[in-house]
Design a protein around this motif. Sequence first.
Motif, PDB file in Angstrom:
ATOM      1  N   PRO A   4      43.900 -17.593-120.081  1.00  0.00           N
ATOM      2  CA  PRO A   4      42.597 -17.744-120.238  1.00  0.00           C
ATOM      3  C   PRO A   4      42.034 -19.430-119.931  1.00  0.00           C
ATOM      4  O   PRO A   4      43.024 -20.415-119.938  1.00  0.00           O
ATOM      5  CB  PRO A   4      42.347 -17.471-121.655  1.00  0.00           C
ATOM      6  CG  PRO A   4      43.729 -17.869-122.380  1.00  0.00           C
ATOM      7  CD  PRO A   4      44.723 -17.354-121.302  1.00  0.00           C
ATOM      8  N   PHE A   5      40.772 -19.636-119.821  1.00  0.00           N
ATOM      9  CA  PHE A   5      40.330 -21.033-119.537  1.00  0.00           C
ATOM     10  C   PHE A   5      39.132 -21.060-120.354  1.00  0.00           C
ATOM     11  O   PHE A   5      38.427 -20.065-120.889  1.00  0.00           O
ATOM     12  CB  PHE A   5      40.132 -21.314-118.228  1.00  0.00           C
ATOM     13  CG  PHE A   5      39.240 -20.364-117.399  1.00  0.00           C
ATOM     14  CD1 PHE A   5      37.982 -20.514-117.303  1.00  0.00           C
ATOM     15  CD2 PHE A   5      39.984 -19.340-116.629  1.00  0.00           C
ATOM     16  CE1 PHE A   5      37.104 -19.460-116.767  1.00  0.00           C
ATOM     17  CE2 PHE A   5      38.954 -18.202-115.868  1.00  0.00           C
ATOM     18  CZ  PHE A   5      37.602 -18.636-115.841  1.00  0.00           C
ATOM     19  N   ALA A   6      38.660 -22.308-120.542  1.00  0.00           N
ATOM     20  CA  ALA A   6      37.350 -22.497-121.359  1.00  0.00           C
ATOM     21  C   ALA A   6      36.250 -21.768-120.553  1.00  0.00           C
ATOM     22  O   ALA A   6      36.027 -21.817-119.411  1.00  0.00           O
ATOM     23  CB  ALA A   6      37.066 -23.993-121.577  1.00  0.00           C
ATOM     24  N   ASP A 294      45.598 -13.551-130.305  1.00  0.00           N
ATOM     25  CA  ASP A 294      46.443 -14.183-131.450  1.00  0.00           C
ATOM     26  C   ASP A 294      47.604 -13.752-131.016  1.00  0.00           C
ATOM     27  O   ASP A 294      48.624 -13.237-131.389  1.00  0.00           O
ATOM     28  CB  ASP A 294      46.150 -13.251-132.781  1.00  0.00           C
ATOM     29  CG  ASP A 294      46.871 -13.887-133.836  1.00  0.00           C
ATOM     30  OD1 ASP A 294      47.355 -14.911-133.769  1.00  0.00           O
ATOM     31  OD2 ASP A 294      47.145 -13.061-134.973  1.00  0.00           O
ATOM     32  N   SER A 295      48.243 -14.357-129.775  1.00  0.00           N
ATOM     33  CA  SER A 295      49.422 -14.030-129.025  1.00  0.00           C
ATOM     34  C   SER A 295      50.551 -14.991-129.130  1.00  0.00           C
ATOM     35  O   SER A 295      51.555 -14.898-128.660  1.00  0.00           O
ATOM     36  CB  SER A 295      49.131 -13.918-127.715  1.00  0.00           C
ATOM     37  OG  SER A 295      48.733 -15.156-127.124  1.00  0.00           O
ATOM     38  N   VAL A 296      50.409 -16.113-130.171  1.00  0.00           N
ATOM     39  CA  VAL A 296      51.602 -17.036-130.170  1.00  0.00           C
ATOM     40  C   VAL A 296      52.796 -16.266-131.036  1.00  0.00           C
ATOM     41  O   VAL A 296      52.321 -15.552-132.189  1.00  0.00           O
ATOM     42  CB  VAL A 296      51.062 -18.407-131.170  1.00  0.00           C
ATOM     43  CG1 VAL A 296      51.913 -19.232-131.527  1.00  0.00           C
ATOM     44  CG2 VAL A 296      49.939 -19.189-130.416  1.00  0.00           C
ATOM     45  N   VAL A 297      53.856 -16.484-130.557  1.00  0.00           N
ATOM     46  CA  VAL A 297      54.948 -15.875-131.323  1.00  0.00           C
ATOM     47  C   VAL A 297      56.200 -17.193-131.242  1.00  0.00           C
ATOM     48  O   VAL A 297      56.156 -18.144-130.658  1.00  0.00           O
ATOM     49  CB  VAL A 297      55.549 -14.705-130.631  1.00  0.00           C
ATOM     50  CG1 VAL A 297      54.626 -13.479-130.579  1.00  0.00           C
ATOM     51  CG2 VAL A 297      55.947 -15.014-128.975  1.00  0.00           C
ATOM     52  N   GLU A 298      57.077 -16.464-132.319  1.00  0.00           N
ATOM     53  CA  GLU A 298      58.338 -17.551-132.307  1.00  0.00           C
ATOM     54  C   GLU A 298      59.525 -16.836-131.642  1.00  0.00           C
ATOM     55  O   GLU A 298      59.655 -15.712-132.221  1.00  0.00           O
ATOM     56  CB  GLU A 298      58.778 -18.195-133.715  1.00  0.00           C
ATOM     57  CG  GLU A 298      57.444 -18.800-134.220  1.00  0.00           C
ATOM     58  CD  GLU A 298      57.608 -18.912-135.922  1.00  0.00           C
ATOM     59  OE1 GLU A 298      58.594 -18.316-136.314  1.00  0.00           O
ATOM     60  OE2 GLU A 298      57.048 -19.548-136.487  1.00  0.00           O
ATOM     61  N   ARG A 329      50.040 -23.213-121.221  1.00  0.00           N
ATOM     62  CA  ARG A 329      49.586 -24.759-121.183  1.00  0.00           C
ATOM     63  C   ARG A 329      49.253 -25.398-122.179  1.00  0.00           C
ATOM     64  O   ARG A 329      49.664 -26.596-122.356  1.00  0.00           O
ATOM     65  CB  ARG A 329      48.443 -24.568-120.144  1.00  0.00           C
ATOM     66  CG  ARG A 329      48.512 -24.378-118.736  1.00  0.00           C
ATOM     67  CD  ARG A 329      47.175 -24.170-118.108  1.00  0.00           C
ATOM     68  NE  ARG A 329      46.274 -25.468-118.094  1.00  0.00           N
ATOM     69  CZ  ARG A 329      46.239 -26.408-117.178  1.00  0.00           C
ATOM     70  NH1 ARG A 329      47.053 -26.238-116.146  1.00  0.00           N
ATOM     71  NH2 ARG A 329      45.572 -27.523-117.535  1.00  0.00           N
ATOM     72  N   ASP A 330      49.301 -24.989-123.534  1.00  0.00           N
ATOM     73  CA  ASP A 330      49.026 -25.414-124.633  1.00  0.00           C
ATOM     74  C   ASP A 330      50.235 -25.796-125.328  1.00  0.00           C
ATOM     75  O   ASP A 330      50.389 -26.146-126.404  1.00  0.00           O
ATOM     76  CB  ASP A 330      48.027 -24.456-125.669  1.00  0.00           C
ATOM     77  CG  ASP A 330      49.009 -23.296-125.658  1.00  0.00           C
ATOM     78  OD1 ASP A 330      50.058 -22.992-125.322  1.00  0.00           O
ATOM     79  OD2 ASP A 330      48.236 -22.126-126.545  1.00  0.00           O
TER      80      ASP A 330
END
Length: 381
Positions: A4-6, A294-298, A329-330
């Motif tokens: 995604p982008f802004a 909400d796709s951030v994982v460890e 990229r984040d």
Amino acid sequence: MPRPFAPLRPPGFRAAKVIRPQIESGRRVVAVSDIHGNLPFLKGVLNKVRFTPDDVLVIVGDLLEKGEQSLATLRYVMELQMSHTVYTLCGNCDYIDQTFLSGPGMDRQLWPVLNEFWRERSVLMQMAAEIGAVPRRLEDLPALRAALLERFPEETGFLLGLPTILEAGNFLFVHGGVPREDRFEELDAYDCMKNDDFRGKGLSFHKWVVVGHWPVTLYDPAIQCSAPLIDYDRHTASIDGGCVLKLDGQLNALIIPDIGGEELNYAWYDGLPAVTALDAQEASADPVNIRWSDSVVEKLREEGDCVLVRHPTSGRELWLPYDFVCVWRDGETHTEDATDYRLPVSPGDQLALVRETRRGCLVKKDGITGWYLGRIKYNEE
């Protein structure tokens, strides 16, 4: 999956462009949305519904961008409309192309999209490559614009002429959504295209409002389903199946037998290998659907072709195919849309195979994605 982008909101107000074609009662209408330059999927779904010149095709925006065959898809649709009845609406991705071709006002904002995010998956860059004029820096964009308008008058004319809304019979087609069902010309065109979470706004209509834009799998926090969401109480139909954007995405076709009626059905094409289930499996309880928002994982550990991750928001630990997980990229580790749901399966069920791993198969059944731990047999071509 393209990252995604802004959002790129063009400055100022541009009124929605509305068309109201006369579609004869009893003539079948086929609506597809969010093709994103995936020509094989478009051809596949039209073949599946046996689209003919007797039918009407409505493309509900985002015909292009993010797909490797954006220019070929554009030309296919332009050729198709010479022998068939085809109406193509503007989506927010197509609107970026319109904005670029209309003038230099947003070149600085558009350059990162063309140069970093879409690159060779943009119809603009594909046209540029065809004439050997791929831009290398921001300062190249004015010359590119002039070259595209000169060398591709039919293609650029098609893009610049795309309308926002189609109203016919008992149906309204718009890429993102509308806040009401009258005075459409007073609405801002971009707001009609970039209308996130349209179903979540709880709006109801007298006419049917058919939208794309927001992949339907984003609406359910538990079950990962790409089939159209048809709400008979609110008269809304959301049909974006995540084509190109999702690894298990599909191109949905909403089928309307009569533009003045209420009957709806659908078909889809996903291009996945077909397999037959050999064993029974019961559905698992309390599944989770991890979506891009909400796709951030460890990452916890790797094992063969799978990786064990923890999803901080839900607290779930689940095994995923190794290639589902990567660093964005984040700087955070993200996953593609993912689930721990085990599908209910009976021997002989026909499944679409998303991934085969040592820990089981990620499959689709009736548009729903989940895990199957039984044996499979590949269907013969």
